[in-house]
Every structure is written in structure tokens, then in C-alpha cells.
Design an enzyme around this catalytic site. Structure first.
Site, mmCIF file in Angstrom:
data_model
loop_
_atom_site.group_PDB
_atom_site.id
_atom_site.type_symbol
_atom_site.label_atom_id
_atom_site.label_comp_id
_atom_site.label_asym_id
_atom_site.label_seq_id
_atom_site.Cartn_x
_atom_site.Cartn_y
_atom_site.Cartn_z
ATOM 1 N N ARG A 1 10.669 -0.930 11.615
ATOM 2 C CA ARG A 1 10.393 0.185 11.793
ATOM 3 C C ARG A 1 9.999 -1.413 13.203
ATOM 4 O O ARG A 1 10.100 -1.775 13.279
ATOM 5 C CB ARG A 1 8.673 0.070 10.901
ATOM 6 C CG ARG A 1 8.004 0.702 10.594
ATOM 7 C CD ARG A 1 7.097 0.589 9.575
ATOM 8 N NE ARG A 1 6.151 0.113 10.057
ATOM 9 C CZ ARG A 1 4.576 0.355 9.585
ATOM 10 N NH1 ARG A 1 4.932 0.797 8.082
ATOM 11 N NH2 ARG A 1 3.585 -0.034 9.879
ATOM 12 N N ARG B 1 -9.864 2.339 8.624
ATOM 13 C CA ARG B 1 -9.242 0.645 8.666
ATOM 14 C C ARG B 1 -10.079 0.149 9.519
ATOM 15 O O ARG B 1 -10.204 -1.366 10.058
ATOM 16 C CB ARG B 1 -8.534 0.440 10.029
ATOM 17 C CG ARG B 1 -7.267 0.721 9.097
ATOM 18 C CD ARG B 1 -6.151 1.155 11.164
ATOM 19 N NE ARG B 1 -4.942 0.630 10.277
ATOM 20 C CZ ARG B 1 -3.795 0.819 9.765
ATOM 21 N NH1 ARG B 1 -4.039 2.001 8.899
ATOM 22 N NH2 ARG B 1 -2.351 0.008 9.233
ATOM 23 N N LYS C 1 0.675 -1.483 -0.270
ATOM 24 C CA LYS C 1 -0.134 0.186 -0.702
ATOM 25 C C LYS C 1 0.933 1.322 0.244
ATOM 26 O O LYS C 1 0.932 2.234 -1.218
ATOM 27 C CB LYS C 1 -0.563 0.079 1.558
ATOM 28 C CG LYS C 1 -2.313 0.297 0.627
ATOM 29 C CD LYS C 1 -2.948 0.047 2.588
ATOM 30 C CE LYS C 1 -1.826 -0.727 3.459
ATOM 31 N NZ LYS C 1 -2.600 0.293 4.569
ATOM 32 N N ARG D 1 11.075 -5.753 5.533
ATOM 33 C CA ARG D 1 11.138 -4.812 5.213
ATOM 34 C C ARG D 1 11.874 -4.061 6.054
ATOM 35 O O ARG D 1 12.056 -3.636 7.333
ATOM 36 C CB ARG D 1 9.635 -4.458 5.087
ATOM 37 C CG ARG D 1 9.160 -2.741 5.439
ATOM 38 C CD ARG D 1 7.818 -2.201 5.448
ATOM 39 N NE ARG D 1 6.909 -2.757 6.073
ATOM 40 C CZ ARG D 1 5.524 -2.171 6.431
ATOM 41 N NH1 ARG D 1 4.665 -2.202 5.525
ATOM 42 N NH2 ARG D 1 5.164 -2.002 7.508
ATOM 43 N N ARG E 1 -1.306 -7.127 14.518
ATOM 44 C CA ARG E 1 -2.015 -5.985 12.945
ATOM 45 C C ARG E 1 -2.862 -6.490 12.289
ATOM 46 O O ARG E 1 -3.578 -6.063 11.648
ATOM 47 C CB ARG E 1 -0.780 -5.058 12.649
ATOM 48 C CG ARG E 1 -0.250 -4.355 13.151
ATOM 49 C CD ARG E 1 0.744 -3.978 12.761
ATOM 50 N NE ARG E 1 1.196 -3.407 11.559
ATOM 51 C CZ ARG E 1 2.702 -3.330 11.382
ATOM 52 N NH1 ARG E 1 3.626 -4.367 11.784
ATOM 53 N NH2 ARG E 1 2.666 -3.028 10.521
HETATM 54 P P1 ADP Z 1 0.666 -1.005 8.952
HETATM 55 O O1 ADP Z 1 -0.702 -0.940 8.003
HETATM 56 O O2 ADP Z 1 1.444 -1.684 8.597
HETATM 57 O O3 ADP Z 1 -0.054 -1.741 10.009
HETATM 58 P P2 ADP Z 1 0.332 2.187 9.114
HETATM 59 O O4 ADP Z 1 2.105 2.947 8.981
HETATM 60 O O5 ADP Z 1 -0.434 1.962 8.184
HETATM 61 O O6 ADP Z 1 1.032 0.348 9.243
HETATM 62 O O7 ADP Z 1 0.192 2.302 10.174
HETATM 63 C C1 ADP Z 1 1.579 2.452 11.886
HETATM 64 C C2 ADP Z 1 0.262 2.212 13.138
HETATM 65 O O8 ADP Z 1 -0.489 4.137 13.499
HETATM 66 C C3 ADP Z 1 -1.306 1.261 12.782
HETATM 67 O O9 ADP Z 1 -0.742 0.137 13.263
HETATM 68 C C4 ADP Z 1 -1.885 1.960 14.003
HETATM 69 O O10 ADP Z 1 -1.799 1.635 15.085
HETATM 70 C C5 ADP Z 1 -1.726 3.494 13.863
HETATM 71 N N1 ADP Z 1 -2.874 4.168 12.593
HETATM 72 C C6 ADP Z 1 -2.450 4.585 11.281
HETATM 73 N N2 ADP Z 1 -3.791 4.356 10.839
HETATM 74 C C7 ADP Z 1 -4.579 4.157 11.743
HETATM 75 C C8 ADP Z 1 -6.540 4.364 11.528
HETATM 76 N N3 ADP Z 1 -7.451 4.416 10.442
HETATM 77 N N4 ADP Z 1 -6.682 4.043 12.919
HETATM 78 C C9 ADP Z 1 -6.438 3.304 13.989
HETATM 79 N N5 ADP Z 1 -4.896 3.221 14.125
HETATM 80 C C10 ADP Z 1 -4.089 4.152 12.966
#
Ligand code: ADP
Length: 218
Positions: A155, A86, A10, A123, A166
């Protein structure tokens, strides 16, 4: 808006689309990681939950996103949205925020969990600009970002425990959005397999097809 489980590609694809169409890339993950790095009140609040792979509260996320979507670059050019919504509650709030317009298109990048586990373990990301690398495709020089010169690291939430949390939350909270957007005729799916270039080509193709149908795209 782009949907896809962790490791589907993504982030990589959203950066490419934002360059291709010259529109801002709005990534909640990148915004939150920047807040953590800067030690802002938001970052301090978010850090522990992010490191554990938990989702942050809908209110906090949607306030942050609404503020970003109200900024002038986004209003002028549109956006590629990555990491939000999400949950169905977030999708409903997003629709309210965007009204009277709506998302032009939602693209789901499909990939099997077996494949993402391998990708996530390998990654590496730039702490400054969020550019993605992997053990098999590292930056040119010494884990220094090719784009901005920042440090490239693993990360904090790419540990085995946080990854499985996740993915579990993705299945439970986020995957239902696929049907939610399909029912609203906003969804297209593309396979996330093959090279990053191949996936970008598939995404541009579905975007162009939608644009030809003239759904308010500019
Ligand atoms: P990934 O998709 O690899 O889990 P992201 O970089 O999109 O990671 O997001 C990292 C973290 O940020 C998530 O695990 C969550 O804790 C938080 N986060 C990001 N976007 C959201 C969202 N829309 N709702 C809730 N938490 C979020």
C-alpha cells in the site's frame, strides 16, 4: 464495528466476520481506495491525504458512510463496519445516522505498537479486492490475488512516514473511542495476538455471548 490500530488485523478479521455472518463488510479504507483507483471526484480529493496517512474530513467520510449504510443489502442483513468511526465526532454522527437503532457491538482488537510495525512493513494487499497478504504469507502464484486474480502490492501508505503518522493519529483521535464506547456498554476487547484463526474465534465468541444476551441481534 471493529476498532484497532493499524496492523491489528481489523481488515482481515472484518472480511472473515462478514463471511461468517453473511453480512456486508463496510470498510471506509476499501471504499476510498476504490474511489482513488476509479479516479472519481472523491478519489481525486482523497488520494494525497491518504498517501500521507492523514485523516479525511468528518463530513466527507460520514456522507459516504451514511450513503452506504442506506443501501438495500446493508438494510436487509446488517453490516460489519471497519475504519469508521475514527474520531468522537464521527462516532456521534454515526449514532445519529443509525438512530433509532444502534451498533450491536464494538470489538477492539488489542495489540502492541511494536508488533504492528513489523506486520505493516510486511503487509501486501490486492489492488482490486483489498485482500491482505504478507511477505510470510504471499498469494499462491506470483503476487496475484488468490481471491480475485488482482495484483498484490504494498500500500502507498505503508511507508515508514505514513505508518508513523497513522499510528500517531490513531492514539490521538481514535483510541479515545475505546472509553467512549465502553462508557456506553457497547465495547468488548479481544487480544490481537496469535494466528488469524485464533483472533476470529475470540471475536465470534464475544459476538455469540452478546447475541445470547439478546441485544436486538438477529
Ligand atoms: P489504516 O487503518 O491502515 O490506516 P484504512 O484502510 O482504514 O487504513 O484507511 C486508509 C486511509 O483512508 C486513512 O489513512 C485515511 O486517510 C482514510 N480514512 C479511512 N477511514 C477514515 C475515517 N473514518 N476518517 C478519516 N479518514 C479515513
Amino acid at each position: 464495528m471493529v476498532l484497532g490500530k493499524q496492523g491489528a488485523g481489523k481488515g482481515t478479521q472484518c472480511v472473515r466476520l462478514s463471511h461468517h455472518y453473511v453480512v456486508p463488510h463496510v470498510s471506509t479504507g476499501d471504499m476510498l481506495r476504490a474511489a482513488v483507483k476509479q479516479g472519481t471526484a472523491l478519489g481525486l480529493k482523497a488520494k494525497d491525504q491518504m498517501d500521507r496517512g492523514e485523516l479525511l474530513g468528518d463530513d466527507l467520510i460520514m456522507e459516504m458512510v451514511a450513503e452506504r449504510l442506506g443501501e438495500s443489502d446493508v438494510r436487509a442483513r446488517g453490516f460489519v463496519l471497519d475504519g469508521c468511526p475514527r474520531t468522537v465526532a464521527q462516532a456521534e454522527r454515526l449514532a445519529d445516522t443509525l438512530a433509532p437503532v444502534d451498533l450491536d457491538l464494538v470489538i477492539d482488537i488489542e495489540i502492541h505498537t511494536g508488533q504492528v510495525l513489523r506486520r505493516l512493513a510486511a503487509r501486501r494487499v490486492c489492488v482490486d479486492c483489498g485482500a491482505n497478504y504478507s511477505l510470510s504469507a504471499p498469494p499462491l502464484i506470483n503476487w496475484t490475488c488468490d481471491v480475485c486474480g488482482g495484483e498484490v502490492v504494498q500500500r502507498k501508505d505503508d511507508t515508514e512516514e505514513a505508518i508513523s503518522r497513522r499510528l500517531e493519529l490513531y492514539e490521538r483521535q481514535t483510541a479515545p473511542l475505546i472509553e467512549w464506547y465502553r462508557a456506553r456498554h457497547q465495547l468488548e476487547s479481544v487480544p490481537g495476538t496469535g494466528s488469524p484463526d485464533a483472533v476470529t474465534r475470540r471475536m465470534v465468541k464475544v459476538i455469540e455471548a452478546k447475541r445470547r444476551k439478546g441485544h436486538g441481534f438477529v
